[in-house]
Scaffold this motif. Structure first.
Motif, short mmCIF file in Angstrom:
data_model
loop_
_atom_site.label_atom_id
_atom_site.label_comp_id
_atom_site.label_asym_id
_atom_site.label_seq_id
_atom_site.Cartn_x
_atom_site.Cartn_y
_atom_site.Cartn_z
N ALA A 1 0.83 -1.22 0.00
CA ALA A 1 0.00 0.00 0.00
C ALA A 1 0.86 1.26 0.00
N THR B 1 4.95 2.88 -4.50
CA THR B 1 4.51 3.32 -5.82
C THR B 1 4.64 2.14 -6.77
N TYR C 1 -3.61 0.19 -10.59
CA TYR C 1 -2.85 -0.03 -9.37
C TYR C 1 -3.23 0.97 -8.28
N ARG D 1 -4.00 0.16 -4.33
CA ARG D 1 -3.24 0.72 -3.19
C ARG D 1 -4.19 1.34 -2.17
#
Length: 295
Positions: A39, A42, A69, A73
């Motif tokens: 989480a 990047t 993505y 996250r």
């Protein structure tokens, strides 16, 4: 696949892990092992740490039900924020664990399996299965090994309320029965992996015969789930001391209980009478055969 909710994201990733491509499994295992770190990473950082390309990470996020993505996250961060300490990565049992730790860890694992199953259970899907069961002329339940115990439990519960439910733990008997089903009947296949041929083939045969089919499995992307008209997803984390059968049994029983209670609610007039009659039959037998105290 619909977007996965934060409350059961890790359980959902664990469920579909066997069906992912090898490169997607790398990312999925990182999520399972350390969701908080994923989480915080990047996409460039995650790519460098995992050895998986950024394009593959995006595809993996989409396989898991996210548009990319970034939403994955955010969901992982939300899951980590809502989780109790050690909730996302529960400790495994160790060889030297004292029994007090064994009790605590097994209890926590079973509670988490029930919680994850409840979080993933779609009320509309459950409603559809209950409706099909009530309308069915007969209900076949297929399961082998530990899943066979779950099938037997469901058949016994249906019997108590006067419904025609039969558990089959042998593939030859299951196929024979499935071939004789017809439109309006219901067939339920129970398999933790969703890849057990002894369950998939009878369920496929039942579908060809015209019956409505239901899968109870940990893996919503499994061949069993693809074979079934409807899928109820169970949860349970397999570890060294908790094989798949042990990890998922309690969550499968939860699904069976939810179906049973839903049926009983909607057929209360007949179900209550059947429960009363079966309870009295057993009570009368026990009273008649109870050992008498010696004088």
């Amino acid at each position: 696949m619909t977007e996965t909710q934060p409350d059961h994201l890790v359980a959902s990733v664990r469920a579909v892990l066997p069906s992912l491509t090898p490169s997607a499994q790398v990312i999925a295992r990182l999520i399972l092992d350390d969701p908080a770190t994923v989480a915080r990473s990047t996409i460039t950082e995650l790519s460098a740490n995992s050895g998986v390309s950024e394009a593959t990470i995006v595809r993996t996020a989409r396989m898991l039900g996210f548009s990319g993505y970034a939403p994955l996250r955010l969901a992982l961060a939300a899951a980590a924020a809502r989780a109790e300490p050690d909730r996302l990565v529960p400790g495994d049992l160790g060889l030297s664990d004292p029994l007090s730790d064994v009790i605590a860890k097994v209890t926590r694992s079973e509670i988490e399996a029930l919680s994850d199953t409840a979080a993933q259970l779609n009320p509309d899907q459950l409603d559809t299965v209950i409706t099909a069961a009530i309308a069915a002329r007969r209900i076949d339940i297929y399961g082998v090994s530990a899943s066979g115990l779950v099938a037997a439990d469901m058949a016994q519960k249906l019997l108590r309320i006067g419904m025609s439910g039969h558990a089959f733990t042998d593939v030859h008997s299951a196929l024979t029965s499935a071939a004789l089903l017809r439109k309006g009947d219901l067939a339920i296949g129970v398999s933790t992996s969703g890849e057990t041929p002894d369950i998939i083939e009878p369920l496929r045969q039942a579908g060809r015969a015209g019956a409505t089919t239901v899968a109870i499995t940990n893996n919503p992307w499994s061949n069993l789930a693809r074979t079934a008209d409807h899928t109820l997803v169970s949860a349970g984390r397999e570890t060294s001391f908790r094989p798949g059968a042990m990890a998922s049994r309690i969550s499968q029983l939860l699904l069976v209980d939810c179906v049973f209670v839903g049926i009983t609610q909607r057929t209360f007039a007949t179900s209550e009478q059947a429960l009363k009659l079966t309870r009295e039959a057993v009570s009368d037998y026990m009273a008649e055969h109870r050992p008498r105290p010696r004088s």
